[in-house]
Design a protein around this motif. Sequence first.
Motif, short mmCIF file in Angstrom:
data_model
loop_
_atom_site.label_atom_id
_atom_site.label_comp_id
_atom_site.label_asym_id
_atom_site.label_seq_id
_atom_site.Cartn_x
_atom_site.Cartn_y
_atom_site.Cartn_z
N LEU A 124 53.19 -93.93 12.48
CA LEU A 124 53.10 -93.72 13.93
C LEU A 124 53.29 -95.04 14.66
CD1 LEU A 124 50.00 -91.33 14.17
CD2 LEU A 124 52.42 -90.71 14.27
N PRO A 125 53.72 -94.98 15.93
CA PRO A 125 53.79 -96.21 16.72
C PRO A 125 52.43 -96.89 16.81
CG PRO A 125 54.91 -94.40 17.83
CD PRO A 125 54.19 -93.80 16.66
N GLY A 126 52.44 -98.19 16.95
CA GLY A 126 51.19 -98.94 16.95
C GLY A 126 50.21 -98.50 18.03
N TRP A 127 50.73 -98.28 19.25
CA TRP A 127 49.83 -97.91 20.34
C TRP A 127 49.20 -96.54 20.10
CZ3 TRP A 127 50.58 -93.46 23.12
CH2 TRP A 127 51.83 -92.85 23.03
N LEU A 128 49.97 -95.62 19.52
CA LEU A 128 49.45 -94.29 19.26
C LEU A 128 48.40 -94.34 18.14
CD1 LEU A 128 49.50 -91.30 19.86
CD2 LEU A 128 51.43 -91.05 18.27
N THR A 129 48.63 -95.19 17.16
CA THR A 129 47.64 -95.36 16.09
C THR A 129 46.32 -95.84 16.65
OG1 THR A 129 49.33 -95.83 14.42
CG2 THR A 129 47.11 -96.65 13.99
N LEU A 130 46.38 -96.83 17.54
CA LEU A 130 45.15 -97.36 18.13
C LEU A 130 44.44 -96.30 18.96
CD1 LEU A 130 46.36 -100.93 19.19
CD2 LEU A 130 44.96 -100.31 17.22
N VAL A 131 45.19 -95.55 19.74
CA VAL A 131 44.58 -94.50 20.56
C VAL A 131 43.89 -93.45 19.70
CG1 VAL A 131 45.08 -92.60 22.15
CG2 VAL A 131 46.13 -94.84 22.52
N LEU A 132 44.58 -93.00 18.64
CA LEU A 132 43.99 -92.00 17.75
C LEU A 132 42.74 -92.54 17.07
CD1 LEU A 132 47.14 -90.39 16.07
CD2 LEU A 132 45.59 -89.35 17.74
N CYS A 133 42.77 -93.80 16.69
CA CYS A 133 41.60 -94.40 16.05
C CYS A 133 40.41 -94.45 17.00
CB CYS A 133 41.93 -95.80 15.54
SG CYS A 133 43.01 -95.82 14.09
N PHE A 134 40.67 -94.77 18.26
CA PHE A 134 39.58 -94.78 19.24
C PHE A 134 39.02 -93.37 19.45
CE2 PHE A 134 41.19 -98.98 20.79
CZ PHE A 134 39.98 -99.64 20.70
#
Length: 364
Positions: A124-134
Amino acid sequence: MSVETAETAPRGADGGRRGERSAALTRILLLSVAPILAALVIAGAILLALGVDPLAYYGFVLERGLFNGLGLQQTLTRMAPLLLLAASLIVAFRAGIWNLGIDGQFLLAAVAAGALAPALIGTLPGWLTLVLCFVVAGVVGALWSVVPALLRAYQGVNEIITTLMMTFLGVSFANVLVKLLFLDPGTTVPQTRTLPVADRLPRLLDTTVSSGLLIGLVAVIAVHLMMTKTAFGLKLRVVGANPRAAVHAGLPVAKLTVAVFAISAALAGLAGAVEILGVHGNVRADWNPAYGLAVVPLVFLARLNGFAAIAYVFAFSVLSIGGESAARRLGVPHFFTLVLMAIILILLAVVEYVDHKRRAAGKA
């Protein structure tokens, strides 16, 4: 009314307002600043008893935690999870709920984010990975508060006991997950897979400060405005101030109680995600910074005010980062900053008690 009288009245009113402001400022100095200065003197005496120069200790603390460029950046980065935990506690305490399980919620969410991010970053794109992790971290934190929430809301069980028990279980369960389910087979030290530095939360400008700081600031301010400016916040404050009156007023006390637990625990979970995704990149076994218990006195020192909490978190972060440096240079135990915070809290409590007694006697 004569011209002289008309001119004198506003001046008298202005003088009264100035007097009120002066009295309020004096009270703040006596109730907040004076106990802190006294605590520094007492802590200095303890350092002298240990054979350490207190001026040198405080000098190292300020030099490393505030006046040194790199140290100041570390101080601001340290603030990020502490601000989210402060927001978590402000929501709970203002609603009359003692969520003392935030360390367990923090750790489990940190493990979830630390395990999920490296697994998703390649697909996944980096920003989407971070959002999902949050999102996952917030959900994990909230889920870990379900048992204490339901017991408090529908059975009246004291949440102090249940949340502390859940913290013990959460810390232990987090270690089990790191050592067994999410263990990185490529390392000799038990830990989750490491998220590359380039894929972590972006830095602010050209510094090493994690953008998690902005997340923490937004969270504290949003919580403060929610609790003081919205109808939902008013309902939570009513429930915290007088649950019986809230029931008679027709408020759904049980549902609001569960909602408070969920919001508070989710914010604690976000704090864990910020620490891992912004700083460490992985979770090691037996890692437990115990930020939650450190933030509790800061929130009370701020009197549950979000903006004051930001100031106290900053001061504590300076003490924490600077104290680590002073400990290495002078041989002082690294937890001496917690001793200093305990002295400040005790003195503030004593001063508050004396002031309360004085005002009660004045009214009588």
